[in-house]
Scaffold this active site. Structure first.
Site, PDB file in Angstrom:
ATOM      1  N   HIS A 102      -8.363   2.613  -3.231  1.00 24.70           N
ATOM      2  CA  HIS A 102      -7.104   3.280  -3.565  1.00 24.70           C
ATOM      3  C   HIS A 102      -7.303   4.398  -4.585  1.00 24.70           C
ATOM      4  O   HIS A 102      -6.377   4.803  -5.275  1.00 24.70           O
ATOM      5  CB  HIS A 102      -6.057   2.267  -4.023  1.00 24.70           C
ATOM      6  CG  HIS A 102      -5.279   1.731  -2.853  1.00 24.70           C
ATOM      7  ND1 HIS A 102      -5.870   1.461  -1.653  1.00 24.70           N
ATOM      8  CD2 HIS A 102      -3.968   1.452  -2.689  1.00 24.70           C
ATOM      9  CE1 HIS A 102      -4.952   1.031  -0.800  1.00 24.70           C
ATOM     10  NE2 HIS A 102      -3.782   1.015  -1.405  1.00 24.70           N
ATOM     11  N   ASP A 169       1.675  -0.622 -11.884  1.00 25.86           N
ATOM     12  CA  ASP A 169       2.945  -0.612 -11.141  1.00 25.86           C
ATOM     13  C   ASP A 169       2.786  -1.284  -9.778  1.00 25.86           C
ATOM     14  O   ASP A 169       3.721  -1.884  -9.258  1.00 25.86           O
ATOM     15  CB  ASP A 169       3.386   0.838 -10.874  1.00 25.86           C
ATOM     16  CG  ASP A 169       3.891   1.522 -12.124  1.00 25.86           C
ATOM     17  OD1 ASP A 169       4.004   0.844 -13.166  1.00 25.86           O
ATOM     18  OD2 ASP A 169       4.158   2.729 -12.053  1.00 25.86           O
ATOM     19  N   GLU A 279       9.224   2.468 -18.911  1.00 21.89           N
ATOM     20  CA  GLU A 279       8.695   3.662 -18.235  1.00 21.89           C
ATOM     21  C   GLU A 279       9.814   4.701 -18.189  1.00 21.89           C
ATOM     22  O   GLU A 279      10.973   4.401 -18.509  1.00 21.89           O
ATOM     23  CB  GLU A 279       8.200   3.350 -16.814  1.00 21.89           C
ATOM     24  CG  GLU A 279       6.899   2.562 -16.799  1.00 21.89           C
ATOM     25  CD  GLU A 279       6.158   2.603 -15.473  1.00 21.89           C
ATOM     26  OE1 GLU A 279       6.561   3.352 -14.554  1.00 21.89           O
ATOM     27  OE2 GLU A 279       5.158   1.864 -15.354  1.00 21.89           O
TER      28      GLU A 279
END
Ligand code: FAD
Length: 521
Positions: A102, A169, A279
């Site tokens: 990723h 996240d 956030e």
């Protein structure tokens, strides 16, 4: 009697054979040392196109680098013997551990080398699973394989009523992959990044030695590997501290039409005790309130957000969370009200949800599934992730968000901006962060069509150029530098230590060549 061929038939046969050979795929023996064939791991090395093509791509879809082979290890020893073998060659080949691939710019690739598909350890009983040790006195922890996904760590630890405290996240990333970067999210202001939350690791160095390290034992290796971009060793086990897991969360978002009020309130909220997550994000026409990162807002809240957008062109959202359980359920709302006193969000524009801990932590996966169903997940991702010092965040807002992003209007995807606290990071670790007590994590998480990622990459370059010209001392997160000078500048005073540690733990520059720090590709 032996058959004889006429000269023309002979030539036809020879050219047929040449054509046949050249049409065969390369075998590992063509680019890797032949003796590799004699190792027992040879049966777990694949050179077919299915294996190598997969390892030649990543989530970013901007870079393609084909390895000579992919190792699907069935044990830690398989990886040890591969690294040892390469290290003992007169011309060693490169090796990249690949978690879920990723990365955004080929960091887990090994052109003409060997990619180690870490996740195949999951299918093996000899691989390290997730083992929870409860100890209410000295602290509970989980020993987890470097190949494990954080979502599996969450599920396994919750069975014991426990959980790690620092997250990313998105949870479908491997432990080894995020610890090689930093692993940050809304919990970082409070607990530090994931690299600040590791007790101990087992690491295979570039010499093929399997070493246990911690702050007390083999500490140089421990500090090098955390945030070390895969340069010093392959993490095969990490010991992660655990805390009692809360059951539910109050999840709140509040809206602002002014950047400085938004950032000042964020800084205030991370300076007081009480919140478990914070956030912030920008909402624009191209970066709508609900996106793959989270679908927080309900349909009925959309009209008011749309009218604000039409008026301002850009609005800002702070997102906070407070955990609670059976004991604290009746006071959590009151506590939140207390924490929100004095905040300057737009009157009435505060929205609350009440969800389980898992639904909150695993929120990105819902967006992933929706995009996958539309064929929009597996697309190019020209992301730019930066850390910006607090003293220049206002200049960054006007120069980047307002002047570049809003004006060019080509950004598609979430735009994150939220503060972190430097003293929650350990400067002895390899990760490079700005030299200020508070800095902002910026995530420009663009998606594009297969052929139109270049304008977004150019926009990223323009942003970096702007910061350089304006003297904003940013650090790239998940960096994609290609020259030694850029890497030296990135690590600053840490470069010498980084280089020395490379010479100590991977002297032949075998590991993670895709980062392009010690290997030019
Ligand atoms: P890979 O991409 O496979 O590898 C990354 C690097 O680590 C490579 O250099 C590789 O060689 C090396 N590596 C892999 N495994 C090991 C190992 N076991 N030991 C040593 N080196 C190893 N990051 C955050 O910090 N916070 C976020 O909230 C966040 N959200 C994300 C959301 C999405 C949708 C995506 C795609 C990425 C996100 N990231 C986030 C970035 C992510 O942390 C990095 O991309 C990470 O590298 C991906 O992990 P991976 O397991 O796929 O690693």
């Amino acid at each position: 009697m032996a058959k004889t061929y006429s000269i023309p038939t002979y030539f036809i046969l020879i050219s047929f054979l040449i054509n046949l050979i050249s049409s065969l795929p390369l075998t590992w023996a063509d680019v890797l040392p032949y003796q590799l064939h004699t190792l027992t791991i040879a049966t777990r090395l694949r050179v077919d196109l299915d294996a190598t093509a997969k390892a030649a791509r990543d989530f970013g879809k901007l870079v393609q680098q084909t390895p000579a082979a992919v190792l699907y290890p069935s044990s830690i020893e398989d990886i040890v013997s591969l690294v040892k073998f390469s290290n003992n060659q007169p011309s060693p080949f490169t090796i990249a551990a690949r978690g879920r691939g990723h990365s955004l710019g080929g960091q887990a690739m090994a052109p003409n080398g060997v990619v180690v598909d870490m996740t195949s350890l999951k299918n093996s009983s000899a691989g390290i699973g997730i083992k929870v040790t409860r100890n209410p006195v000295s602290g509970s922890y989980a020993d987890v394989g470097g190949h494990q996904l954080w979502i599996d760590v969450l599920q396994a630890t919750l069975e014991h009523g426990l959980a790690p405290v620092s997250w990313t996240d998105y949870l479908y990333l491997t432990v080894g992959g995020t610890l090689s970067n930093a692993g940050g999210s809304g919990q970082t202001f409070r607990h530090g990044p994931q690299i600040s939350n590791v007790h101990e690791m087992d690491v295979i160095t570039g010499k093929g030695e399997l070493v246990t390290c911690s702050k007390e034992t083999n500490s140089d290796l421990f500090y090098a590997v955390l945030g070390g971009l895969g340069q010093f060793g392959i993490i095969t086990r990490a010991r992660i501290p655990l805390e009692p897991a809360p059951k539910r969360v109050k999840w709140v978002r509040m809206l602002y039409d002014d950047f400085s009020t938004f950032s000042e309130d964020q800084e205030h909220l991370i300076s007081i005790n009480g919140l478990d997550y914070l956030e912030g994000s920008l909402i624009t026409k191209q970066s709508p309130p609900n996106n793959w990162r989270s679908s927080f807002f309900s349909k009925s809240q959309y009209p008011i957000i749309s009218s604000l957008l039409t008026k301002n062109g850009i609005i800002y959202s702070i997102e906070v969370v407070k955990y609670y359980d059976d004991l604290t359920g009746h006071t959590v709302d009151e506590e939140l009200q207390e924490l929100f006193k004095g905040l300057r969000f737009l009157p009435g524009l505060v929205f609350t949800k009440d969800v389980t801990l898992v639904d909150f932590l695993d929120r990105v996966h819902i967006g992933e599934l929706q995009l996958q169903a539309k064929g929009l997940w597996d697309v190019p991702h020209p992301w730019l992730n930066l850390f910006v010092p607090k003293s220049r965040i206002s200049d960054f807002n006007s120069g980047v968000f307002r002047d570049i992003i809003l004006k060019t209007n080509q950004t598609v995807g979430p735009l994150l901006v939220y503060p972190m606290i430097r003293n929650k990071w350990d400067n002895g670790m390899s990760a490079a962060i700005p030299d200020e007590d508070i800095f902002y994590s910026i995530g420009l998480l663009h998606s594009s069509g297969a052929d139109d990622w270049e304008p977004l990459e150019n926009q990223n370059k323009e942003i970096l150029k702007f910061c350089d010209k304006a003297g904003i001392k940013i650090k790239q997160y998940l960096p994609r530098y290609t020259t030694k000078a850029d890497w030296m500048n990135h690590f600053g005073p840490k470069w010498k230590i980084f280089e020395d540690r490379k010479a100590q733990f991977d002297p032949k520059n075998i590991l993670s060549p895709g980062q392009r720090i010690f290997n030019s590709i």
